[in-house]
Every structure is written in C-alpha cells, then in structure tokens.
Write an enzyme that holds these catalytic residues in place. Structure first.
Site, PDB file in Angstrom:
ATOM      1  N   ARG A 230      33.029   4.174 -31.768  1.00 12.55           N
ATOM      2  CA  ARG A 230      31.600   3.969 -31.539  1.00 12.55           C
ATOM      3  C   ARG A 230      30.708   4.860 -32.390  1.00 12.55           C
ATOM      4  O   ARG A 230      29.548   4.542 -32.606  1.00 12.55           O
ATOM      5  CB  ARG A 230      31.290   4.089 -30.059  1.00 12.55           C
ATOM      6  CG  ARG A 230      31.954   2.954 -29.287  1.00 12.55           C
ATOM      7  CD  ARG A 230      31.680   3.040 -27.797  1.00 12.55           C
ATOM      8  NE  ARG A 230      32.637   2.234 -27.083  1.00 12.55           N
ATOM      9  CZ  ARG A 230      33.714   2.708 -26.482  1.00 12.55           C
ATOM     10  NH1 ARG A 230      33.976   4.000 -26.491  1.00 12.55           N
ATOM     11  NH2 ARG A 230      34.537   1.907 -25.844  1.00 12.55           N
TER      12      ARG A 230
ATOM     13  N   GLU B  89      43.412  13.675 -21.317  1.00 10.08           N
ATOM     14  CA  GLU B  89      43.726  13.933 -19.915  1.00 10.08           C
ATOM     15  C   GLU B  89      45.240  13.905 -19.692  1.00 10.08           C
ATOM     16  O   GLU B  89      45.789  14.752 -18.999  1.00 10.08           O
ATOM     17  CB  GLU B  89      43.024  12.891 -19.041  1.00 10.08           C
ATOM     18  CG  GLU B  89      43.139  13.183 -17.570  1.00 10.08           C
ATOM     19  CD  GLU B  89      42.355  12.200 -16.718  1.00 10.08           C
ATOM     20  OE1 GLU B  89      42.478  12.279 -15.491  1.00 10.08           O
ATOM     21  OE2 GLU B  89      41.648  11.355 -17.288  1.00 10.08           O
TER      22      GLU B  89
END
Length: 188
Positions: free
Chosen positions: A77, A114
């Site tokens: 993005r 994560e």
C-alpha cells in the site's frame, strides 16, 4: 498550513474537513483476517477521488519544502501513496518489497511479525549516501515493517527524515519501534 504536534499528529486535524473526509472514507471490517481484528480497509478511500486527493495533498503540503529526495514506499500500500507524493515533491520513488520480487541485486532486512519473521528488500544503488528519505505506508500497527524500511535506508547511509502513514493503531505501540524517527499520521 498546519503545524504538527511533537508526536507527529496534526494539531488542526479536528478543524480540517479533509481529515474527516479521509476518516469517513476508510471502511472498518470486523474479524478480518481473523476474529478480533478490526481491519482498516483503505480500498474504500481509493474509491473516493476527493478523499484520496485530500490524502495525497496533506502529505505533499507537509513534505514539499523538506528537501526529500527519496520516497520509500512499503509494499504494497505504500506503492499507492508514495508515487504521487514523490512526483509532487520532485523526489524519486523507491519500492521496498517482500523477498524475490525485485530483479537484480538487493539488500534485505529481516523483521519480526506477530508469529514468525519476514524480509524486506531494496535495490542496491537505489538510494545514495546522504539522501533525505521519507518512508510511507498506509498503516502502522506494531511498527516492524517501518522499522525494517528505516534499517535498510540507514544501512546505505540515507537520512530518514520521517515516516508517514494514513492510519495509526496507537494501542499497538508501533511508534515506539521506530528508533526515535518521527511519525506523521492523518488518522488514529
């Protein structure tokens, strides 16, 4: 033109109609990609030409006089917001990509997710020592991706002036992982 507060937020954000238009154009999708996540979907922002232009304009206003020579966009993005900003301020656009996406010689930086790790790559020679760089992405969450982009630029001795994102999820404390680099966001 607005002055940023010390933490990089716009002090007049509440008063600027453009910020409310941008905020309204971002769709929040609950439980995507997994339960408990509130996904910030910028595709709806891109469908709104006025809000999308407002987004680009706010970044251009901030960076047009900062002698930025490199806009480094983080895949994927950052590729949407980076090129129009780079063109408007007279800078080059450098893509920061996931592994095996760039042809030719690259340098890479591993970073933590994560669960596990990933890598980011940049072309060798795309950025020169001493160049002033802006790192751009759509969103900062935990800050790992932006930290990897900063590290790549610093390895070639570029001066990272600032990081910029449309959205910040402050509860994930990503700003703390940027090694003291300033972060400018439009929506948090």
């Amino acid at each position: 033109m607005a002055t940023p507060t010390p933490d990089g937020h716009r002090e007049d954000a509440v008063k600027d109609d453009r910020i409310s238009r941008i905020t309204s154009a971002i769709r929040v999708i609950p439980d995507f990609p997994k339960p408990g996540i509130l996904f910030q979907d910028i595709t709806t922002l891109l469908l709104d030409p006025v809000a999308f232009k407002d987004t680009i304009d706010l970044f251009v206003e901030r960076y047009k006089d900062k002698e930025i020579s490199v806009v480094a966009g983080v895949e994927a993005r950052g590729f949407i917001f980076g090129p129009p900003i780079a063109l408007a301020i007279g800078a080059k656009f450098v893509p920061m990509r996931k592994p095996n996406k760039l042809p030719g010689a690259v340098i890479s930086e591993e970073y933590s997710l994560e669960y596990g790790t990933d890598k980011m790559e940049m072309h060798v020679g795309a950025v020169q020592e001493g160049e002033r760089a802006l790192v751009i992405d759509d969103l900062i969450a935990t800050g790992g991706t932006l930290r990897a982009a900063i590290s790549l630029l610093e390895r070639v001795k570029a001066n990272v002036v600032e990081c910029a994102c449309v959205i910040e999820l402050p509860e994930l404390k990503g700003r703390e992982r940027l090694g003291g680099k300033p972060l400018f966001v439009l929506v948090s």
